[in-house]
Each structure stands twice: as C-alpha cells, then as structure tokens.
Enzyme design. Structure first.
Site, PDB file in Angstrom:
ATOM      1  N   PHE A  12       0.828  -1.211   0.000  1.00  0.00           N
ATOM      2  CA  PHE A  12       0.000   0.000   0.000  1.00  0.00           C
ATOM      3  C   PHE A  12       0.869   1.271   0.000  1.00  0.00           C
ATOM      4  O   PHE A  12       0.854   2.054  -0.954  1.00  0.00           O
ATOM      5  CB  PHE A  12      -0.946  -0.064   1.212  1.00  0.00           C
ATOM      6  CG  PHE A  12      -1.520   1.242   1.645  1.00  0.00           C
ATOM      7  CD1 PHE A  12      -2.191   2.065   0.744  1.00  0.00           C
ATOM      8  CD2 PHE A  12      -1.403   1.665   2.972  1.00  0.00           C
ATOM      9  CE1 PHE A  12      -2.728   3.283   1.150  1.00  0.00           C
ATOM     10  CE2 PHE A  12      -1.930   2.877   3.384  1.00  0.00           C
ATOM     11  CZ  PHE A  12      -2.590   3.685   2.477  1.00  0.00           C
ATOM     12  N   ASP A  32      10.035  -6.757  -3.510  1.00  0.00           N
ATOM     13  CA  ASP A  32       8.892  -7.243  -2.723  1.00  0.00           C
ATOM     14  C   ASP A  32       8.799  -8.767  -2.840  1.00  0.00           C
ATOM     15  O   ASP A  32       9.166  -9.335  -3.874  1.00  0.00           O
ATOM     16  CB  ASP A  32       7.594  -6.623  -3.256  1.00  0.00           C
ATOM     17  CG  ASP A  32       6.531  -6.485  -2.178  1.00  0.00           C
ATOM     18  OD1 ASP A  32       6.230  -5.345  -1.787  1.00  0.00           O
ATOM     19  OD2 ASP A  32       6.019  -7.524  -1.712  1.00  0.00           O
ATOM     20  N   ASN A  33       8.282  -9.408  -1.779  1.00  0.00           N
ATOM     21  CA  ASN A  33       8.035 -10.856  -1.879  1.00  0.00           C
ATOM     22  C   ASN A  33       6.543 -11.157  -2.091  1.00  0.00           C
ATOM     23  O   ASN A  33       6.134 -12.306  -2.067  1.00  0.00           O
ATOM     24  CB  ASN A  33       8.551 -11.598  -0.630  1.00  0.00           C
ATOM     25  CG  ASN A  33       7.714 -11.308   0.603  1.00  0.00           C
ATOM     26  OD1 ASN A  33       6.861 -10.414   0.584  1.00  0.00           O
ATOM     27  ND2 ASN A  33       7.929 -12.057   1.658  1.00  0.00           N
ATOM     28  N   LEU A  72      10.492  -0.483   3.777  1.00  0.00           N
ATOM     29  CA  LEU A  72       9.060  -0.560   4.101  1.00  0.00           C
ATOM     30  C   LEU A  72       8.566  -2.001   4.211  1.00  0.00           C
ATOM     31  O   LEU A  72       7.422  -2.232   4.605  1.00  0.00           O
ATOM     32  CB  LEU A  72       8.250   0.140   2.994  1.00  0.00           C
ATOM     33  CG  LEU A  72       7.948   1.633   3.148  1.00  0.00           C
ATOM     34  CD1 LEU A  72       9.188   2.452   3.364  1.00  0.00           C
ATOM     35  CD2 LEU A  72       7.198   2.150   1.932  1.00  0.00           C
ATOM     36  N   LYS A  90      11.204 -11.982  11.813  1.00  0.00           N
ATOM     37  CA  LYS A  90      12.370 -12.152  10.920  1.00  0.00           C
ATOM     38  C   LYS A  90      12.423 -11.000   9.919  1.00  0.00           C
ATOM     39  O   LYS A  90      13.490 -10.469   9.621  1.00  0.00           O
ATOM     40  CB  LYS A  90      12.261 -13.472  10.156  1.00  0.00           C
ATOM     41  CG  LYS A  90      12.650 -14.682  10.958  1.00  0.00           C
ATOM     42  CD  LYS A  90      12.662 -15.885  10.026  1.00  0.00           C
ATOM     43  CE  LYS A  90      13.034 -17.149  10.720  1.00  0.00           C
ATOM     44  NZ  LYS A  90      12.825 -18.337   9.872  1.00  0.00           N
ATOM     45  N   THR A  91      11.279 -10.656   9.361  1.00  0.00           N
ATOM     46  CA  THR A  91      11.257  -9.572   8.373  1.00  0.00           C
ATOM     47  C   THR A  91      11.734  -8.269   8.997  1.00  0.00           C
ATOM     48  O   THR A  91      12.567  -7.559   8.420  1.00  0.00           O
ATOM     49  CB  THR A  91       9.836  -9.409   7.786  1.00  0.00           C
ATOM     50  OG1 THR A  91       9.515 -10.605   7.065  1.00  0.00           O
ATOM     51  CG2 THR A  91       9.734  -8.212   6.855  1.00  0.00           C
ATOM     52  N   GLY A 101      23.100  -3.536   6.370  1.00  0.00           N
ATOM     53  CA  GLY A 101      24.395  -4.018   5.877  1.00  0.00           C
ATOM     54  C   GLY A 101      24.634  -3.509   4.457  1.00  0.00           C
ATOM     55  O   GLY A 101      25.739  -3.084   4.104  1.00  0.00           O
ATOM     56  N   TYR A 144       5.012  -7.783  15.913  1.00  0.00           N
ATOM     57  CA  TYR A 144       5.123  -6.551  15.120  1.00  0.00           C
ATOM     58  C   TYR A 144       5.757  -5.432  15.961  1.00  0.00           C
ATOM     59  O   TYR A 144       6.768  -4.848  15.568  1.00  0.00           O
ATOM     60  CB  TYR A 144       3.727  -6.148  14.652  1.00  0.00           C
ATOM     61  CG  TYR A 144       3.665  -4.949  13.741  1.00  0.00           C
ATOM     62  CD1 TYR A 144       4.115  -5.017  12.420  1.00  0.00           C
ATOM     63  CD2 TYR A 144       3.115  -3.740  14.176  1.00  0.00           C
ATOM     64  CE1 TYR A 144       4.032  -3.917  11.569  1.00  0.00           C
ATOM     65  CE2 TYR A 144       3.022  -2.638  13.336  1.00  0.00           C
ATOM     66  CZ  TYR A 144       3.487  -2.731  12.027  1.00  0.00           C
ATOM     67  OH  TYR A 144       3.396  -1.637  11.193  1.00  0.00           O
TER      68      TYR A 144
HETATM   69  P1  NAD Z   1       1.544  -3.568   3.179  1.00  0.00           P
HETATM   70  O1  NAD Z   1       1.310  -4.872   3.832  1.00  0.00           O
HETATM   71  O2  NAD Z   1       0.552  -3.075   2.194  1.00  0.00           O
HETATM   72  O3  NAD Z   1       2.966  -3.505   2.501  1.00  0.00           O
HETATM   73  C1  NAD Z   1       4.081  -4.203   2.964  1.00  0.00           C
HETATM   74  C2  NAD Z   1       4.832  -4.751   1.751  1.00  0.00           C
HETATM   75  O4  NAD Z   1       5.986  -5.472   2.196  1.00  0.00           O
HETATM   76  C3  NAD Z   1       3.992  -5.746   0.941  1.00  0.00           C
HETATM   77  O5  NAD Z   1       4.088  -5.445  -0.421  1.00  0.00           O
HETATM   78  C4  NAD Z   1       4.606  -7.098   1.262  1.00  0.00           C
HETATM   79  O6  NAD Z   1       4.422  -8.037   0.240  1.00  0.00           O
HETATM   80  C5  NAD Z   1       6.053  -6.712   1.490  1.00  0.00           C
HETATM   81  N1  NAD Z   1       6.780  -7.657   2.357  1.00  0.00           N
HETATM   82  C6  NAD Z   1       6.388  -8.193   3.532  1.00  0.00           C
HETATM   83  N2  NAD Z   1       7.339  -8.992   4.031  1.00  0.00           N
HETATM   84  C7  NAD Z   1       8.372  -8.953   3.144  1.00  0.00           C
HETATM   85  C8  NAD Z   1       9.644  -9.574   3.081  1.00  0.00           C
HETATM   86  N3  NAD Z   1      10.058 -10.416   4.044  1.00  0.00           N
HETATM   87  N4  NAD Z   1      10.447  -9.328   2.012  1.00  0.00           N
HETATM   88  C9  NAD Z   1      10.044  -8.502   1.006  1.00  0.00           C
HETATM   89  N5  NAD Z   1       8.841  -7.890   1.020  1.00  0.00           N
HETATM   90  C10 NAD Z   1       8.026  -8.113   2.068  1.00  0.00           C
HETATM   91  O7  NAD Z   1       1.696  -2.507   4.385  1.00  0.00           O
HETATM   92  P2  NAD Z   1       1.815  -0.922   4.312  1.00  0.00           P
HETATM   93  O8  NAD Z   1       0.639  -0.363   4.987  1.00  0.00           O
HETATM   94  O9  NAD Z   1       2.143  -0.500   2.954  1.00  0.00           O
HETATM   95  O10 NAD Z   1       3.069  -0.689   5.272  1.00  0.00           O
HETATM   96  C11 NAD Z   1       4.344  -0.391   4.755  1.00  0.00           C
HETATM   97  C12 NAD Z   1       5.298  -0.136   5.906  1.00  0.00           C
HETATM   98  O11 NAD Z   1       4.854   0.975   6.675  1.00  0.00           O
HETATM   99  C13 NAD Z   1       5.420  -1.315   6.852  1.00  0.00           C
HETATM  100  O12 NAD Z   1       6.769  -1.452   7.252  1.00  0.00           O
HETATM  101  C14 NAD Z   1       4.574  -0.902   8.025  1.00  0.00           C
HETATM  102  O13 NAD Z   1       5.015  -1.482   9.227  1.00  0.00           O
HETATM  103  C15 NAD Z   1       4.744   0.610   8.032  1.00  0.00           C
HETATM  104  N6  NAD Z   1       3.589   1.255   8.652  1.00  0.00           N
HETATM  105  C16 NAD Z   1       2.403   1.351   7.982  1.00  0.00           C
HETATM  106  C17 NAD Z   1       1.310   1.938   8.622  1.00  0.00           C
HETATM  107  C18 NAD Z   1      -0.022   2.070   7.934  1.00  0.00           C
HETATM  108  O14 NAD Z   1      -0.959   2.570   8.551  1.00  0.00           O
HETATM  109  N7  NAD Z   1      -0.161   1.687   6.691  1.00  0.00           N
HETATM  110  C19 NAD Z   1       1.441   2.405   9.936  1.00  0.00           C
HETATM  111  C20 NAD Z   1       2.653   2.264  10.592  1.00  0.00           C
HETATM  112  C21 NAD Z   1       3.731   1.695   9.928  1.00  0.00           C
END
Ligand code: NAD
Ligand code: UDP
Length: 317
Positions: A12, A32-33, A72, A90-91, A101, A144
């Site tokens: 997102f 992305d995965n 992200l 882990k992520t 790194g 988380y």
């Molecule tokens: P999302 O789930 O839509 O996006 C996360 C993306 O990371 C996805 O495309 C997913 O496929 C990818 N991903 C997950 N694990 C992975 C891995 N091991 N390797 C590679 N890709 C991986 O979530 P979002 O809302 O877009 O959030 C993005 C970031 O912002 C996150 O780190 C989240 O913690 C942080 N965040 C978001 C919000 C929010 O309200 N949306 C609030 C606080 C923090």
C-alpha cells in the site's frame, strides 16, 4: 537522477512512494516478496524504463547499487502480521540487518518505516517521540511491535557503530487507495462493508481512538525526512493529529457511502490500544511538514477507489 531502492514497494504505502519517486525523476528499484503486496499496485509503472521490479524476500541479503533505501517491507495489518508471527519478526529484524548491511556497504542513506505501535497501548497522550512506550512483549501484537522496536535499535546501532546514514519515522494509522481490501484494517474493512451494505464490525464498544492520515501526506513526510541533513536521524512521528473514536469513523463512512449498513459489536482483540494520537511538533519543526488532507476528503477518495475495485471484481465473477 537518484537511484532509490524501496523494499515493500508493491504494498500500500510502497506503491504510492514508488509512483511519487518516479514522478520526481528518480530511478526506482521496487523489491517485494508479494506477501501482502500485489503486482496490481505497480503494474502501471512496469512500462517505465526507470522502474525495476524485483521479487525478493528481505530476510535474505540483497545487493544492488543505490543512493537511498526506504525500508518498508513488513506486513502492517494485525491479521497479516499475526498470520506468521515468527516470519514477521524475521522480516523486521533480519530484514533490517540485511538492508542496513547493504546501506553500510554502498554508503546509501536508509529510512526505516517504523510505527506508532512502538508506543504500544500508550499511557501518555498524545505520543511524543521521547515516550518509550507501553508494549506487551509476549502478546499477539508483540511480533510486530517488538520487531519494529528492535529494528529501531539496529538502525541506531548501525549509526553509532558504523556511521550509517539512518532515518527513522514512526508512521501512525494511514489509509487510502490501494489498501488491501481484506487486510482487516479498520478503514478498508468499514468501507468495503458499507459499500456492500453488510454489517459494520465495531470491535469493543468503539470508544477506542485512532488518528487517520491520508496516504499522500505520509508519502510527503517520508520524502521530506529522507531529504534532511545527515544529522537528522529521528525518530520522527508522521501522522495526522485529528483523533476519532472508531464509532465516529463508522458513522462517517456510513454517511459518506449512503450505506444501509448497521453496526454490530464484536470482541476487542487482545492488547488493542485504547487511544492513539501523534504529537507532530518535531515533524512540523524539522521537516516543515504537516498533514493537509482531512478525514472526510481522504475518505471520499478512498471510497471512490474501493467502489471501482468492487465493481471490477463483480464484473469479473
Ligand atoms: P503492506 O502490507 O501493504 O505492505 C508491505 C509490503 O511489504 C507488501 O508489499 C509485502 O508483500 C512486502 N513484504 C512483507 N514482508 C516482506 C519480506 N520479508 N520481504 C520482502 N517484502 C516483504 O503494508 P503498508 O501499509 O504498505 O506498510 C508499509 C510499511 O509501513 C510497513 O513497514 C509498516 O510497518 C509501516 N507502517 C504502515 C502503517 C499504515 O498505517 N499503513 C502504519 C505504521 C507503519
Ligand atoms: N477495528 C474495528 N473493526 C474492524 C477493524 C478494526 O473496530 O473491522 C478497530 C480495531 O480494534 C482498532 C482500530 O479499529 O481498535 C484500528 O484497527 P486497525 O487494525 O486498522 O489498526 P491498529 O489497531 O493497528 O491501529
């Protein structure tokens, strides 16, 4: 032209960020995965020669040349991050080590998408960055919350030990087009339920609060933070300080969609924070940033997106 790596770029927030960075004339590598993200979010960028898409999991190292890294990658909605909590940690932790790194090796600036969840169920309101938080380390949200806290520690330690150019932002609840329709987050859940005239699922009595930020404001905040002087490390809160109860949000969405939906009350999930509101003094002072999009304006755009999505889905079935 800068070369910028965005991990979680098909999610997102990441997909909006990739769009904006490309529009500003940068070269973007989106990694992305696809755990919670989707190629659909970035399919319109694939024809751009300055956009590269890579399937990779950040729990394994990855090597590329870049000037800046936005880290992200991490599932962000409670149902997704609790689905495989060990993988979530882990992520956050191994992913941070791998990306830090990389930043160290290639001397890139690296920004961590941290979260308001580092404050847990806060006892201080609104939450300033100096507040250390109130997190249950053994609860269902801990994978988380603690993963993100440890990632912040790693970012600081790579700075202290290796002088890596780090930036930490703590993002508060954000919403907008391209949220996953089934990710269980409150804005997407309520809009999809309202558009389908289904019952709106309010957890608890709906008196818990959140402060909702529209995606465009978040992306602006992320880019401004990356653009700061190397001395600015953060953490800096990025969020909208207008606070609403979940009941108020439900009523607003019913009003804006003209839905016939009724509210139903379901049990409150474990450790659900009772209140959340960012103190954004630092963001205003250091980034000269503040949110511009009010809740109603942002919800109207988001409702428009989900209406089209639901029409497309029903015409395909
Ligand atoms: P999302 O789930 O839509 O996006 C996360 C993306 O990371 C996805 O495309 C997913 O496929 C990818 N991903 C997950 N694990 C992975 C891995 N091991 N390797 C590679 N890709 C991986 O979530 P979002 O809302 O877009 O959030 C993005 C970031 O912002 C996150 O780190 C989240 O913690 C942080 N965040 C978001 C919000 C929010 O309200 N949306 C609030 C606080 C923090
Ligand atoms: N929530 C709700 N109904 C839903 C989804 C969420 O009442 O269908 C509540 C949830 O209990 C929480 C708030 O809305 O109090 C925000 O939930 P979300 O999962 O969006 O984000 P977070 O809890 O991580 O802030």
């Amino acid at each position: 032209m800068k070369k910028i790596l965005v991990t979680g770029g098909a999610g997102f927030v990441g997909s909006h960020l990739c769009e904006r960075l490309l529009a500003e004339g940068n070269e973007v590598i989106c990694l992305d995965n696809y755990f919670t993200g989707s190629k659909r979010n970035i399919v319109h960028l694939l024809g751009n020669p300055f956009f590269e898409l890579i399937r990779h999991d950040i729990t394994s190292p990855y090597y590329v040349e870049a000037d800046e890294i936005y880290n992200l990658a991490c599932p962000a909605s409670p149902i997704h991050y609790q689905y495989n909590p060990i993988k979530t940690i882990k992520t956050s932790v191994m992913g941070a080590i791998n990306m830090l790194g990389l930043a160290k090796r290639i001397k890139a600036k690296i920004l961590q998408a941290s979260t308001s969840e580092v404050y847990g169920d806060p006892e201080l309101h609104p939450q300033p960055e100096h507040y250390w938080g109130h997190v249950n380390p053994i609860g269902r949200r801990a994978c988380y919350d603690e993963g993100k806290r440890c990632a912040e520690t790693l970012f600081m330690d790579y700075y202290y030990q290796n002088k890596v150019k780090i930036k930490i932002v703590r993002i508060f609840n954000s919403y907008g087009p391209k949220m996953h329709p089934n990710d269980g987050r409150v804005v997407s859940n309520f809009i999809v339920q309202a558009l389908n005239n289904k019952e709106i699922t309010v957890y608890g009595d709906g008196s818990q609060t959140r402060s909702f930020q529209y995606i465009d404001d978040l992306v602006e905040g992320l880019i401004r933070m990356m653009g700061t002087d190397d001395k600015v490390l953060g953490p800096i809160n990025i969020g909208n300080s207008n606070e609403f109860t979940i009941l108020q949000l439900a009523e607003k969405i019913i009003e804006l969609t003209g839905s016939k939906s009724k509210l139903i009350f379901e049990p409150l999930p474990e450790d659900d924070p009772t209140q959340r509101q960012p103190d954004i003094t630092k963001a205003k002072d250091i980034l000269n940033w503040e949110p511009k999009v009010g809740l109603e304006e942002g919800l109207i755009k988001t409702i428009e997106y989900f209406s089209k999505l639901l029409i497309n889905q029903s015409s395909r079935s």
